[in-house]
Design a protein around this motif. Structure first.
Motif, PDB file in Angstrom:
ATOM      1  N   VAL A  66       0.862  -1.179   0.000  1.00 44.79           N
ATOM      2  CA  VAL A  66       0.000   0.000   0.000  1.00 44.79           C
ATOM      3  C   VAL A  66       0.898   1.228   0.000  1.00 44.79           C
ATOM      4  CG1 VAL A  66      -1.718   1.327   1.290  1.00 44.79           C
ATOM      5  CG2 VAL A  66      -1.882  -1.176   1.199  1.00 44.79           C
ATOM      6  N   LEU A  67       0.634   2.152  -0.917  1.00 44.74           N
ATOM      7  CA  LEU A  67       1.417   3.375  -1.047  1.00 44.74           C
ATOM      8  C   LEU A  67       0.533   4.556  -0.646  1.00 44.74           C
ATOM      9  CD1 LEU A  67       4.054   4.785  -2.022  1.00 44.74           C
ATOM     10  CD2 LEU A  67       3.008   4.884  -4.294  1.00 44.74           C
ATOM     11  N   VAL A  68       0.880   5.190   0.475  1.00 43.76           N
ATOM     12  CA  VAL A  68       0.080   6.297   0.996  1.00 43.76           C
ATOM     13  C   VAL A  68       0.546   7.615   0.376  1.00 43.76           C
ATOM     14  CG1 VAL A  68      -0.650   7.539   3.072  1.00 43.76           C
ATOM     15  CG2 VAL A  68      -0.234   5.069   3.179  1.00 43.76           C
ATOM     16  N   CYS A  69      -0.407   8.420  -0.058  1.00 40.53           N
ATOM     17  CA  CYS A  69      -0.072   9.766  -0.528  1.00 40.53           C
ATOM     18  C   CYS A  69      -1.152  10.730  -0.068  1.00 40.53           C
ATOM     19  CB  CYS A  69       0.089   9.805  -2.047  1.00 40.53           C
ATOM     20  SG  CYS A  69      -1.453   9.677  -2.973  1.00 40.53           S
ATOM     21  N   THR A  70      -0.832  11.993  -0.104  1.00 42.73           N
ATOM     22  CA  THR A  70      -1.803  13.035   0.235  1.00 42.73           C
ATOM     23  C   THR A  70      -1.712  14.146  -0.803  1.00 42.73           C
ATOM     24  OG1 THR A  70      -0.229  14.264   1.602  1.00 42.73           O
ATOM     25  CG2 THR A  70      -1.580  12.610   2.717  1.00 42.73           C
ATOM     26  N   ALA A  71      -2.768  14.935  -0.878  1.00 45.51           N
ATOM     27  CA  ALA A  71      -2.760  16.074  -1.797  1.00 45.51           C
ATOM     28  C   ALA A  71      -1.670  17.063  -1.415  1.00 45.51           C
ATOM     29  CB  ALA A  71      -4.137  16.742  -1.790  1.00 45.51           C
ATOM     30  N   ARG A  72      -1.508  17.309  -0.132  1.00 44.35           N
ATOM     31  CA  ARG A  72      -0.533  18.322   0.282  1.00 44.35           C
ATOM     32  C   ARG A  72       0.896  17.866  -0.002  1.00 44.35           C
ATOM     33  NH1 ARG A  72      -0.782  18.041   6.952  1.00 44.35           N
ATOM     34  NH2 ARG A  72       0.419  16.095   7.156  1.00 44.35           N
ATOM     35  N   ALA A  73       1.194  16.566   0.148  1.00 50.00           N
ATOM     36  CA  ALA A  73       2.539  16.079  -0.142  1.00 50.00           C
ATOM     37  C   ALA A  73       2.840  16.153  -1.632  1.00 50.00           C
ATOM     38  CB  ALA A  73       2.709  14.647   0.364  1.00 50.00           C
ATOM     39  N   LEU A  74       1.852  15.834  -2.470  1.00 48.68           N
ATOM     40  CA  LEU A  74       2.064  15.933  -3.913  1.00 48.68           C
ATOM     41  C   LEU A  74       2.275  17.378  -4.340  1.00 48.68           C
ATOM     42  CD1 LEU A  74      -0.465  13.308  -5.322  1.00 48.68           C
ATOM     43  CD2 LEU A  74       2.023  13.180  -5.339  1.00 48.68           C
ATOM     44  N   LYS A  75       1.511  18.288  -3.734  1.00 49.78           N
ATOM     45  CA  LYS A  75       1.706  19.699  -4.067  1.00 49.78           C
ATOM     46  C   LYS A  75       3.077  20.185  -3.617  1.00 49.78           C
ATOM     47  CE  LYS A  75      -2.429  20.831  -2.398  1.00 49.78           C
ATOM     48  NZ  LYS A  75      -3.610  21.643  -1.985  1.00 49.78           N
ATOM     49  N   LEU A  76       3.542  19.718  -2.461  1.00 50.76           N
ATOM     50  CA  LEU A  76       4.882  20.077  -2.010  1.00 50.76           C
ATOM     51  C   LEU A  76       5.930  19.595  -3.003  1.00 50.76           C
ATOM     52  CD1 LEU A  76       6.993  21.046   0.066  1.00 50.76           C
ATOM     53  CD2 LEU A  76       6.749  18.821   1.197  1.00 50.76           C
ATOM     54  N   GLN A  77       5.744  18.378  -3.540  1.00 50.78           N
ATOM     55  CA  GLN A  77       6.707  17.808  -4.478  1.00 50.78           C
ATOM     56  C   GLN A  77       6.723  18.521  -5.816  1.00 50.78           C
ATOM     57  OE1 GLN A  77       9.087  15.543  -3.921  1.00 50.78           O
ATOM     58  NE2 GLN A  77       8.454  15.510  -1.772  1.00 50.78           N
ATOM     59  N   SER A  78       5.776  19.422  -6.045  1.00 49.12           N
ATOM     60  CA  SER A  78       5.785  20.217  -7.282  1.00 49.12           C
ATOM     61  C   SER A  78       6.919  21.230  -7.269  1.00 49.12           C
ATOM     62  CB  SER A  78       4.452  20.957  -7.441  1.00 49.12           C
ATOM     63  OG  SER A  78       4.342  22.024  -6.492  1.00 49.12           O
ATOM     64  N   GLY A  79       7.444  21.551  -6.073  1.00 50.23           N
ATOM     65  CA  GLY A  79       8.500  22.546  -5.961  1.00 50.23           C
ATOM     66  C   GLY A  79       8.002  23.971  -5.936  1.00 50.23           C
ATOM     67  N   LEU A  80       6.686  24.162  -5.857  1.00 50.70           N
ATOM     68  CA  LEU A  80       6.102  25.504  -5.907  1.00 50.70           C
ATOM     69  C   LEU A  80       5.941  26.140  -4.532  1.00 50.70           C
ATOM     70  CD1 LEU A  80       3.298  24.786  -8.549  1.00 50.70           C
ATOM     71  CD2 LEU A  80       5.519  25.871  -8.938  1.00 50.70           C
ATOM     72  N   PHE A  81       6.250  25.373  -3.482  1.00 52.93           N
ATOM     73  CA  PHE A  81       6.006  25.866  -2.130  1.00 52.93           C
ATOM     74  C   PHE A  81       7.255  25.669  -1.278  1.00 52.93           C
ATOM     75  CE2 PHE A  81       2.176  24.138  -4.015  1.00 52.93           C
ATOM     76  CZ  PHE A  81       1.282  25.193  -3.892  1.00 52.93           C
ATOM     77  N   GLU A  82       7.435  26.553  -0.310  1.00 53.89           N
ATOM     78  CA  GLU A  82       8.580  26.476   0.585  1.00 53.89           C
ATOM     79  C   GLU A  82       8.108  26.003   1.956  1.00 53.89           C
ATOM     80  OE1 GLU A  82      12.283  29.287   2.114  1.00 53.89           O
ATOM     81  OE2 GLU A  82      11.046  29.904   0.410  1.00 53.89           O
ATOM     82  N   VAL A  83       8.652  24.885   2.417  1.00 51.49           N
ATOM     83  CA  VAL A  83       8.250  24.286   3.680  1.00 51.49           C
ATOM     84  C   VAL A  83       9.482  24.110   4.553  1.00 51.49           C
ATOM     85  CG1 VAL A  83       7.287  22.211   4.762  1.00 51.49           C
ATOM     86  CG2 VAL A  83       6.259  23.114   2.671  1.00 51.49           C
ATOM     87  N   HIS A  84       9.339  24.378   5.846  1.00 52.74           N
ATOM     88  CA  HIS A  84      10.453  24.252   6.777  1.00 52.74           C
ATOM     89  C   HIS A  84      10.066  23.299   7.904  1.00 52.74           C
ATOM     90  CE1 HIS A  84      12.586  27.566   4.847  1.00 52.74           C
ATOM     91  NE2 HIS A  84      11.440  28.226   4.837  1.00 52.74           N
ATOM     92  N   PRO A  85      10.864  22.249   8.167  1.00 46.69           N
ATOM     93  CA  PRO A  85      10.568  21.341   9.281  1.00 46.69           C
ATOM     94  C   PRO A  85      10.446  22.109  10.592  1.00 46.69           C
ATOM     95  CG  PRO A  85      12.293  20.421   7.900  1.00 46.69           C
ATOM     96  CD  PRO A  85      12.059  21.824   7.408  1.00 46.69           C
ATOM     97  N   GLY A  86       9.437  21.738  11.379  1.00 46.71           N
ATOM     98  CA  GLY A  86       9.226  22.386  12.662  1.00 46.71           C
ATOM     99  C   GLY A  86       8.302  23.588  12.604  1.00 46.71           C
TER     100      GLY A  86
END
Length: 565
Positions: free
Chosen positions: A327-347
């Motif tokens: 089973v391969l879990v994915c989410t809309a937000r993770a796919l959008k992050l992988q587009s490279g269009l958004f800047e995310v910082h751990p924490g």
């Protein structure tokens, strides 16, 4: 039902552990209760159950996540509960949470919403003491090494070659590099060393991969702590403390029986990270589970490039068990992050724009989903994509992901709502998994053990991560040559790298290709039975974020714990 993070003592929604054991046809001599809601199984149980038929064995992995995770544990719990609702005897086998993320970035590791493991607070914190036993055994060996050096015992260890470090199961970056032996009257040699996470230690990996007590002791004895001045390995067996280490781990080798919030049985045992260790729960737990159930659902750490690859090439190779579906879990937000269009910082919180409807970002990030499907395909397994839905997700985005997943080769693509609805929210996923697991598959390992060390690393880097080439630091090149000369060349390879990208660089999103994969260090985990390659800027003792999860955790006047999620 209890609130997330609360103690469940006296909770009428849970079954006594004796009742959970009876569901699995266990008798009273097969387990030892640790209170009312958890128990440890006895040694040798897997061998005594060999006459029972073997369950379908289902792995759960994910695409590259956001720093907050994509609900992989929630999905695994929901799937197990849904399979139970369909009438199948089901056991989930999950990793024990580490205190590092519990008090660090992610918070609790026992699920969330209506998909929790119980007793949740116990599991997230001290549980049955397994993690403390790992810490004690590791640190005992470290003190034995220092005493051995101080007293100049034989075999004489070259201090410059000592690789063994102390451990702590908390994020404490200040301990990553330390100097020991600073007493006014020296009781140990002055030397540079450091701390690593207990959950990512070799002792934890040994506990996860050992098949019984005899195997545990043999693996502990094979640990290499350093070299003599003649460049020969010095093992724990030579130091004479293998028995003491084994004694500390006797009970820790016994899997822990608990339940979900819907009373589905779970074995929660061992806790390596998928990015800096092999990232899977124990072989002992899985070997017992497959003889007690119709379906076993087991989760690997992080994505198919991390925990799942190690599940296939290290854990399954060692256990002899072969998965029936993934089973391969994915989410809309993770796919959008992988587009490279958004800047995310751990924490830090995810940016608001990432949570808004954006079909173009979904399509751009879907290359990451395709990469993970291709990874699993190389192992010959049917793959069901589980789209974990969040409350604010756009229905158009979820439908788009379903269509893309099917076009990219998934056996099925199902939207799940387990966080909000429990097992009922994963019924369609369970039905798809039953269908996929019923098909013949051609499961195979990625590489043969006869390959050279360099070729194994290259195979993983090029076929799993998408690299064009591998580059070794001079230190890593020397280590490859040394380990092959010492006879360790036939071991599988456990790669430590970032979980946020298919590559070594967390900034390379989507499906990076054509990059050079850097190997800066190579360590020997002879007891665990693998070589350990450190790549990029991965750390085995991380620090805390700016707002640690520990700041949200508290107790009330009744002693109930809140804020663990």
């Amino acid at each position: 039902m209890n609130q997330p993070g609360q103690s469940v003592t006296g909770d009428p929604g849970l079954q006594e552990i004796d009742t959970i054991a009876e569901q699995l046809r266990l008798n009273r001599n097969d387990y030892e209760p640790y209170g009312r809601y958890k128990a440890k199984l006895v040694h040798g149980l897997a061998e005594r159950l060999n006459d029972r038929s073997q369950a379908k064995y289902i792995g759960v992995t994910a695409i590259n996540p956001t720093p907050l995770g994509e609900g992989k544990t929630v999905t695994a719990i929901g799937l197990a509960m849904a399979l139970s609702q369909l009438g199948h005897t089901t056991i989930g086998t999950l990793r024990e949470p580490s205190l590092a993320p519990v008090f660090g970035i992610k918070g609790g590791g026992a699920g969330g919403g209506k998909c929790t493991l119980e007793p949740q607070a116990d599991i997230n914190l001290h549980f049955t003491g397994d993690m403390h036993a790992v810490t004690a055994a590791t640190n005992l060996l470290a003190s034995i090494i220092d005493n051995h050096l101080k007293r100049k015992k034989s075999p004489q260890i070259n201090p410059a070659t000592i690789t063994w470090k102390r451990v702590l199961d908390l994020c404490d970056r200040g301990l990553a590099h330390v100097i020991t032996g600073l007493d006014q009257v020296p009781q140990a040699p002055l030397r540079e060393t450091g701390f690593e996470l207990s959950a990512a230690s070799e002792v934890m990996a040994i506990l996860a991969l050992a098949t019984d007590l005899a195997d545990l002791r043999q693996r502990l004895g094979r640990i290499v702590v350093g070299m003599t001045y003649e460049k020969q390995p010095v093992t724990v067996e030579m130091l004479g403390c293998v028995g003491a280490m084994a004694a500390l781990l006797v009970d820790a080798l016994r899997p822990n029986l608990v339940q979900s919030c819907e009373q589905t049985p779970f074995l929660v045992h061992t806790g390596p990270f998928g990015n800096i260790a092999h990232g899977n729960s124990s072989i002992v737990a899985d070997k017992i589970a497959v003889r007690l159930a119709d379906y076993v659902v087991t989760e690997s750490g992080f994505g198919a490039d991390c925990g799942a690859e190690k599940f296939f090439d290290i854990k399954c190779r060692s256990s002899g068990l072969k998965p029936d579906a993934e089973v391969l879990v994915c989410t809309a937000r993770a796919l959008k992050l992988q587009s490279g269009l958004f800047e995310v910082h751990p924490g830090k919180p995810l940016p608001a724009a990432l949570l808004e409807e954006n079909l173009d970002a979904i399509r751009a990030g879907a290359v990451n989903l395709k990469a993970h499907l291709d990874i699993i395909c190389q192992y010959g397994l049917p793959t069901v994509v589980a789209i974990n839905a969040f409350p604010d997700d756009s229905q158009k985005e979820l439908a788009e992901i379903q269509q893309i997943a099917l076009e990219q080769g998934a056996s099925a693509a199902v939207v799940t709502d387990a966080f909000a609805r429990g097992g009922q929210g994963s019924i369609a996923l369970a039905e798809a998994v039953v269908k996929a697991a019923g098909k013949p598959n051609q499961f195979q390992y990625l590489y043969p053990l006869e390959m050279s060390i360099a070729d194994k690393i290259k195979t993983i880097a090029t076929k799993i991560y998408g690299a064009a080439a591998v580059e070794y630091d001079p230190k890593a090149q020397r280590q490859i040559q040394e380990y092959e000369q010492l006879g360790y060349g036939r071991l599988p390879v456990c790669v430590a790298k970032t979980q946020y990208s298919l590559s070594h660089d967390p900034k390379l999103l989507g499906r990076p290709q054509g990059f050079t994969f850097p190997v800066r260090d190579l360590k020997l985990s002879a007891g665990a039975g693998f070589l350990y390659a450190l790549c990029g800027e991965i750390r085995t003792m991380p620090g805390l974020p700016s707002e640690p999860a520990a700041l949200r955790i508290d107790i009330d006047e009744q002693g109930k714990i809140t804020g663990l999620q």
